[in-house]
Design an enzyme around this catalytic site. Sequence first.
Site, PDB file in Angstrom:
ATOM      1  N   HIS A   1      -2.760   7.596   2.554  1.00  0.00           N
ATOM      2  CA  HIS A   1      -3.258   6.288   2.123  1.00  0.00           C
ATOM      3  C   HIS A   1      -4.658   6.094   2.701  1.00  0.00           C
ATOM      4  O   HIS A   1      -4.926   6.432   3.847  1.00  0.00           O
ATOM      5  CB  HIS A   1      -2.314   5.191   2.624  1.00  0.00           C
ATOM      6  CG  HIS A   1      -2.827   3.816   2.343  1.00  0.00           C
ATOM      7  ND1 HIS A   1      -3.344   3.450   1.118  1.00  0.00           N
ATOM      8  CD2 HIS A   1      -2.929   2.707   3.139  1.00  0.00           C
ATOM      9  CE1 HIS A   1      -3.724   2.186   1.164  1.00  0.00           C
ATOM     10  NE2 HIS A   1      -3.491   1.720   2.373  1.00  0.00           N
TER      11      HIS A   1
ATOM     12  N   ASN B   1     -10.010   0.521   0.392  1.00  0.00           N
ATOM     13  CA  ASN B   1      -8.549   0.550   0.334  1.00  0.00           C
ATOM     14  C   ASN B   1      -8.101  -0.047  -1.003  1.00  0.00           C
ATOM     15  O   ASN B   1      -8.223  -1.253  -1.212  1.00  0.00           O
ATOM     16  CB  ASN B   1      -7.996  -0.251   1.515  1.00  0.00           C
ATOM     17  CG  ASN B   1      -6.477  -0.263   1.563  1.00  0.00           C
ATOM     18  OD1 ASN B   1      -5.813   0.144   0.620  1.00  0.00           O
ATOM     19  ND2 ASN B   1      -5.938  -0.750   2.665  1.00  0.00           N
TER      20      ASN B   1
ATOM     21  N   CYS C   1       0.812  -1.230   0.000  1.00  0.00           N
ATOM     22  CA  CYS C   1       0.000   0.000   0.000  1.00  0.00           C
ATOM     23  C   CYS C   1       0.840   1.272   0.000  1.00  0.00           C
ATOM     24  O   CYS C   1       0.310   2.359  -0.251  1.00  0.00           O
ATOM     25  CB  CYS C   1      -0.958   0.007   1.177  1.00  0.00           C
ATOM     26  SG  CYS C   1      -2.079  -1.398   1.179  1.00  0.00           S
TER      27      CYS C   1
HETATM   28  O1  UT7 Z   1      -3.158  -0.667   3.982  1.00  0.00           O
HETATM   29  C1  UT7 Z   1      -3.152  -1.161   5.281  1.00  0.00           C
HETATM   30  C2  UT7 Z   1      -4.237  -2.177   5.322  1.00  0.00           C
HETATM   31  N1  UT7 Z   1      -4.932  -2.436   6.500  1.00  0.00           N
HETATM   32  C3  UT7 Z   1      -5.433  -1.576   7.414  1.00  0.00           C
HETATM   33  O2  UT7 Z   1      -5.242  -0.402   7.435  1.00  0.00           O
HETATM   34  C4  UT7 Z   1      -6.328  -2.182   8.440  1.00  0.00           C
HETATM   35  C5  UT7 Z   1      -6.001  -1.737   9.846  1.00  0.00           C
HETATM   36  N2  UT7 Z   1      -6.921  -2.350  10.790  1.00  0.00           N
HETATM   37  C6  UT7 Z   1      -8.224  -2.002  10.865  1.00  0.00           C
HETATM   38  O3  UT7 Z   1      -8.668  -1.120  10.165  1.00  0.00           O
HETATM   39  C7  UT7 Z   1      -9.070  -2.683  11.894  1.00  0.00           C
HETATM   40  O4  UT7 Z   1      -8.281  -3.496  12.714  1.00  0.00           O
HETATM   41  C8  UT7 Z   1     -10.196  -3.525  11.245  1.00  0.00           C
HETATM   42  C9  UT7 Z   1     -11.219  -2.605  10.602  1.00  0.00           C
HETATM   43  C10 UT7 Z   1      -9.630  -4.471  10.202  1.00  0.00           C
HETATM   44  C11 UT7 Z   1     -10.919  -4.362  12.294  1.00  0.00           C
HETATM   45  O5  UT7 Z   1     -11.423  -3.526  13.324  1.00  0.00           O
HETATM   46  P1  UT7 Z   1     -11.227  -3.928  14.842  1.00  0.00           P
HETATM   47  O6  UT7 Z   1     -11.894  -2.892  15.616  1.00  0.00           O
HETATM   48  O7  UT7 Z   1      -9.755  -4.154  15.050  1.00  0.00           O
HETATM   49  O8  UT7 Z   1     -12.064  -5.276  14.935  1.00  0.00           O
HETATM   50  P2  UT7 Z   1     -11.596  -6.752  15.336  1.00  0.00           P
HETATM   51  O9  UT7 Z   1     -10.783  -7.373  14.251  1.00  0.00           O
HETATM   52  O10 UT7 Z   1     -11.010  -6.709  16.720  1.00  0.00           O
HETATM   53  O11 UT7 Z   1     -12.979  -7.480  15.406  1.00  0.00           O
HETATM   54  C12 UT7 Z   1     -13.994  -7.074  16.338  1.00  0.00           C
HETATM   55  C13 UT7 Z   1     -15.236  -7.913  16.094  1.00  0.00           C
HETATM   56  C14 UT7 Z   1     -14.965  -9.414  16.041  1.00  0.00           C
HETATM   57  O12 UT7 Z   1     -16.079 -10.060  16.641  1.00  0.00           O
HETATM   58  P3  UT7 Z   1     -15.970 -10.612  18.158  1.00  0.00           P
HETATM   59  O13 UT7 Z   1     -14.842 -11.611  18.131  1.00  0.00           O
HETATM   60  O14 UT7 Z   1     -15.686  -9.411  19.009  1.00  0.00           O
HETATM   61  O15 UT7 Z   1     -17.328 -11.206  18.370  1.00  0.00           O
HETATM   62  C15 UT7 Z   1     -14.953  -9.728  14.586  1.00  0.00           C
HETATM   63  O16 UT7 Z   1     -15.329 -11.062  14.295  1.00  0.00           O
HETATM   64  O17 UT7 Z   1     -15.799  -7.586  14.826  1.00  0.00           O
HETATM   65  C16 UT7 Z   1     -16.002  -8.790  14.072  1.00  0.00           C
HETATM   66  N3  UT7 Z   1     -15.853  -8.460  12.652  1.00  0.00           N
HETATM   67  C17 UT7 Z   1     -16.878  -8.132  11.849  1.00  0.00           C
HETATM   68  N4  UT7 Z   1     -18.181  -7.985  12.066  1.00  0.00           N
HETATM   69  C18 UT7 Z   1     -18.957  -7.616  11.031  1.00  0.00           C
HETATM   70  C19 UT7 Z   1     -14.697  -8.445  11.926  1.00  0.00           C
HETATM   71  N5  UT7 Z   1     -14.965  -8.093  10.667  1.00  0.00           N
HETATM   72  C20 UT7 Z   1     -16.293  -7.889  10.589  1.00  0.00           C
HETATM   73  C21 UT7 Z   1     -17.157  -7.510   9.549  1.00  0.00           C
HETATM   74  N6  UT7 Z   1     -18.470  -7.369   9.822  1.00  0.00           N
HETATM   75  N7  UT7 Z   1     -16.722  -7.249   8.296  1.00  0.00           N
END
Ligand code: UT7
Length: 319
Positions: free
Chosen positions: A246, A276, A113
């Site tokens: 980005h 993204n 990225c």
């Molecule tokens: O170019 C660089 C590329 N990447 C990035 O910039 C990504 C950087 N990271 C992020 O933006 C965030 O970490 C995410 C948006 C990917 C995830 O957000 P988070 O607040 O860190 O969520 P998490 O992974 O801790 O998940 C929280 C909950 C989980 O459920 P439980 O275990 O708490 O019940 C996940 O299963 O959200 C759930 N979850 C979803 N729910 C609905 C994860 N993805 C989804 C989804 N829809 N798409």
Amino acid sequence: MFARVTGTGGYLPGSPVSNDDLAARGVDTSDAWIVERTGIRFRHLAEAGETSCQMAEIAARAALEMAGTTADELDLIIVATSTPDYIFPSTACMLQGALGNKGATAFDVQAVCSGFIHALVIADKFIRSGSHQKALVVGAEVFSRILDWQERGTCVLFGDGAGAVALEASDAPGILSSALHADGSQVGILSVPGQVHGGKIWGDPFLRMEGQAVFKTAVRVLASVAEECCQAAGIHCGEVDWLVPHQANIRIIESTRRKMNLAPEKVVTTVERHGNTSAASVPLALNEAVRDGRIRRGQRVLLEGVGGGFTWGAALLVF
Ligand code: UT7
């Protein structure tokens, strides 16, 4: 001698795909979750058979047209992509062939990225050295092909597209300062670990990410590289006219903006509509803000990127 941006172009495939569309296609997600955690509402997805090179060509032709440069005048073509059409030859050589240029230096850059920032800074160094005069720098990606559509934590985040800039050697200020960094100890937090081996795929061919580790690292490095780049040019971060970061997550962008002491209206954001698009995200956002008249000649623009590797970088320019 400066490298000056003379044109910008962009291309997004197909029509916007909403969060609800993804849920309707079977992804276990909701519009509310995606918007709250990322700010993303739409992304564009390439048709089967639509390639990085094809999208790069459309973006490149738009940038060259704005610059008033013809393809045969180019002496440098760099494409940043992690989703090249082939293992080899490079997408840059394929683009060169599609544009009808012969003889220019052409190669790809792989920094995920932050690939476009890496490619732009490399082009700046070629131009400043005096060896090259007219460059085309493109970010083009079809991340939809390397997503695991069963993994909701990643598949909702990315989109496809291409963005391009034309650069030219100039006595008038262009790129003022830049910085590129990497931390190979973080290879595992964002990767596509598979490989083609003996005609078969070995390992995992899908994008895997430790979301929270990526989030924290991105926030830390984006603020520090912005500071580094501004300091090198002798200005405070608050003095830039535009930040074009980005476009991965609105919360990462907001946090960087606050650390830089920038007003919200000085930040170009497309993440809501593009998702993204990896190496394409910065040139696509730049192109939008140039074409709608927000970014004007003489303004200071800070571009920055962060991605797998871990890699990150920034370039400060007078547009
Ligand atoms: O170019 C660089 C590329 N990447 C990035 O910039 C990504 C950087 N990271 C992020 O933006 C965030 O970490 C995410 C948006 C990917 C995830 O957000 P988070 O607040 O860190 O969520 P998490 O992974 O801790 O998940 C929280 C909950 C989980 O459920 P439980 O275990 O708490 O019940 C996940 O299963 O959200 C759930 N979850 C979803 N729910 C609905 C994860 N993805 C989804 C989804 N829809 N798409």
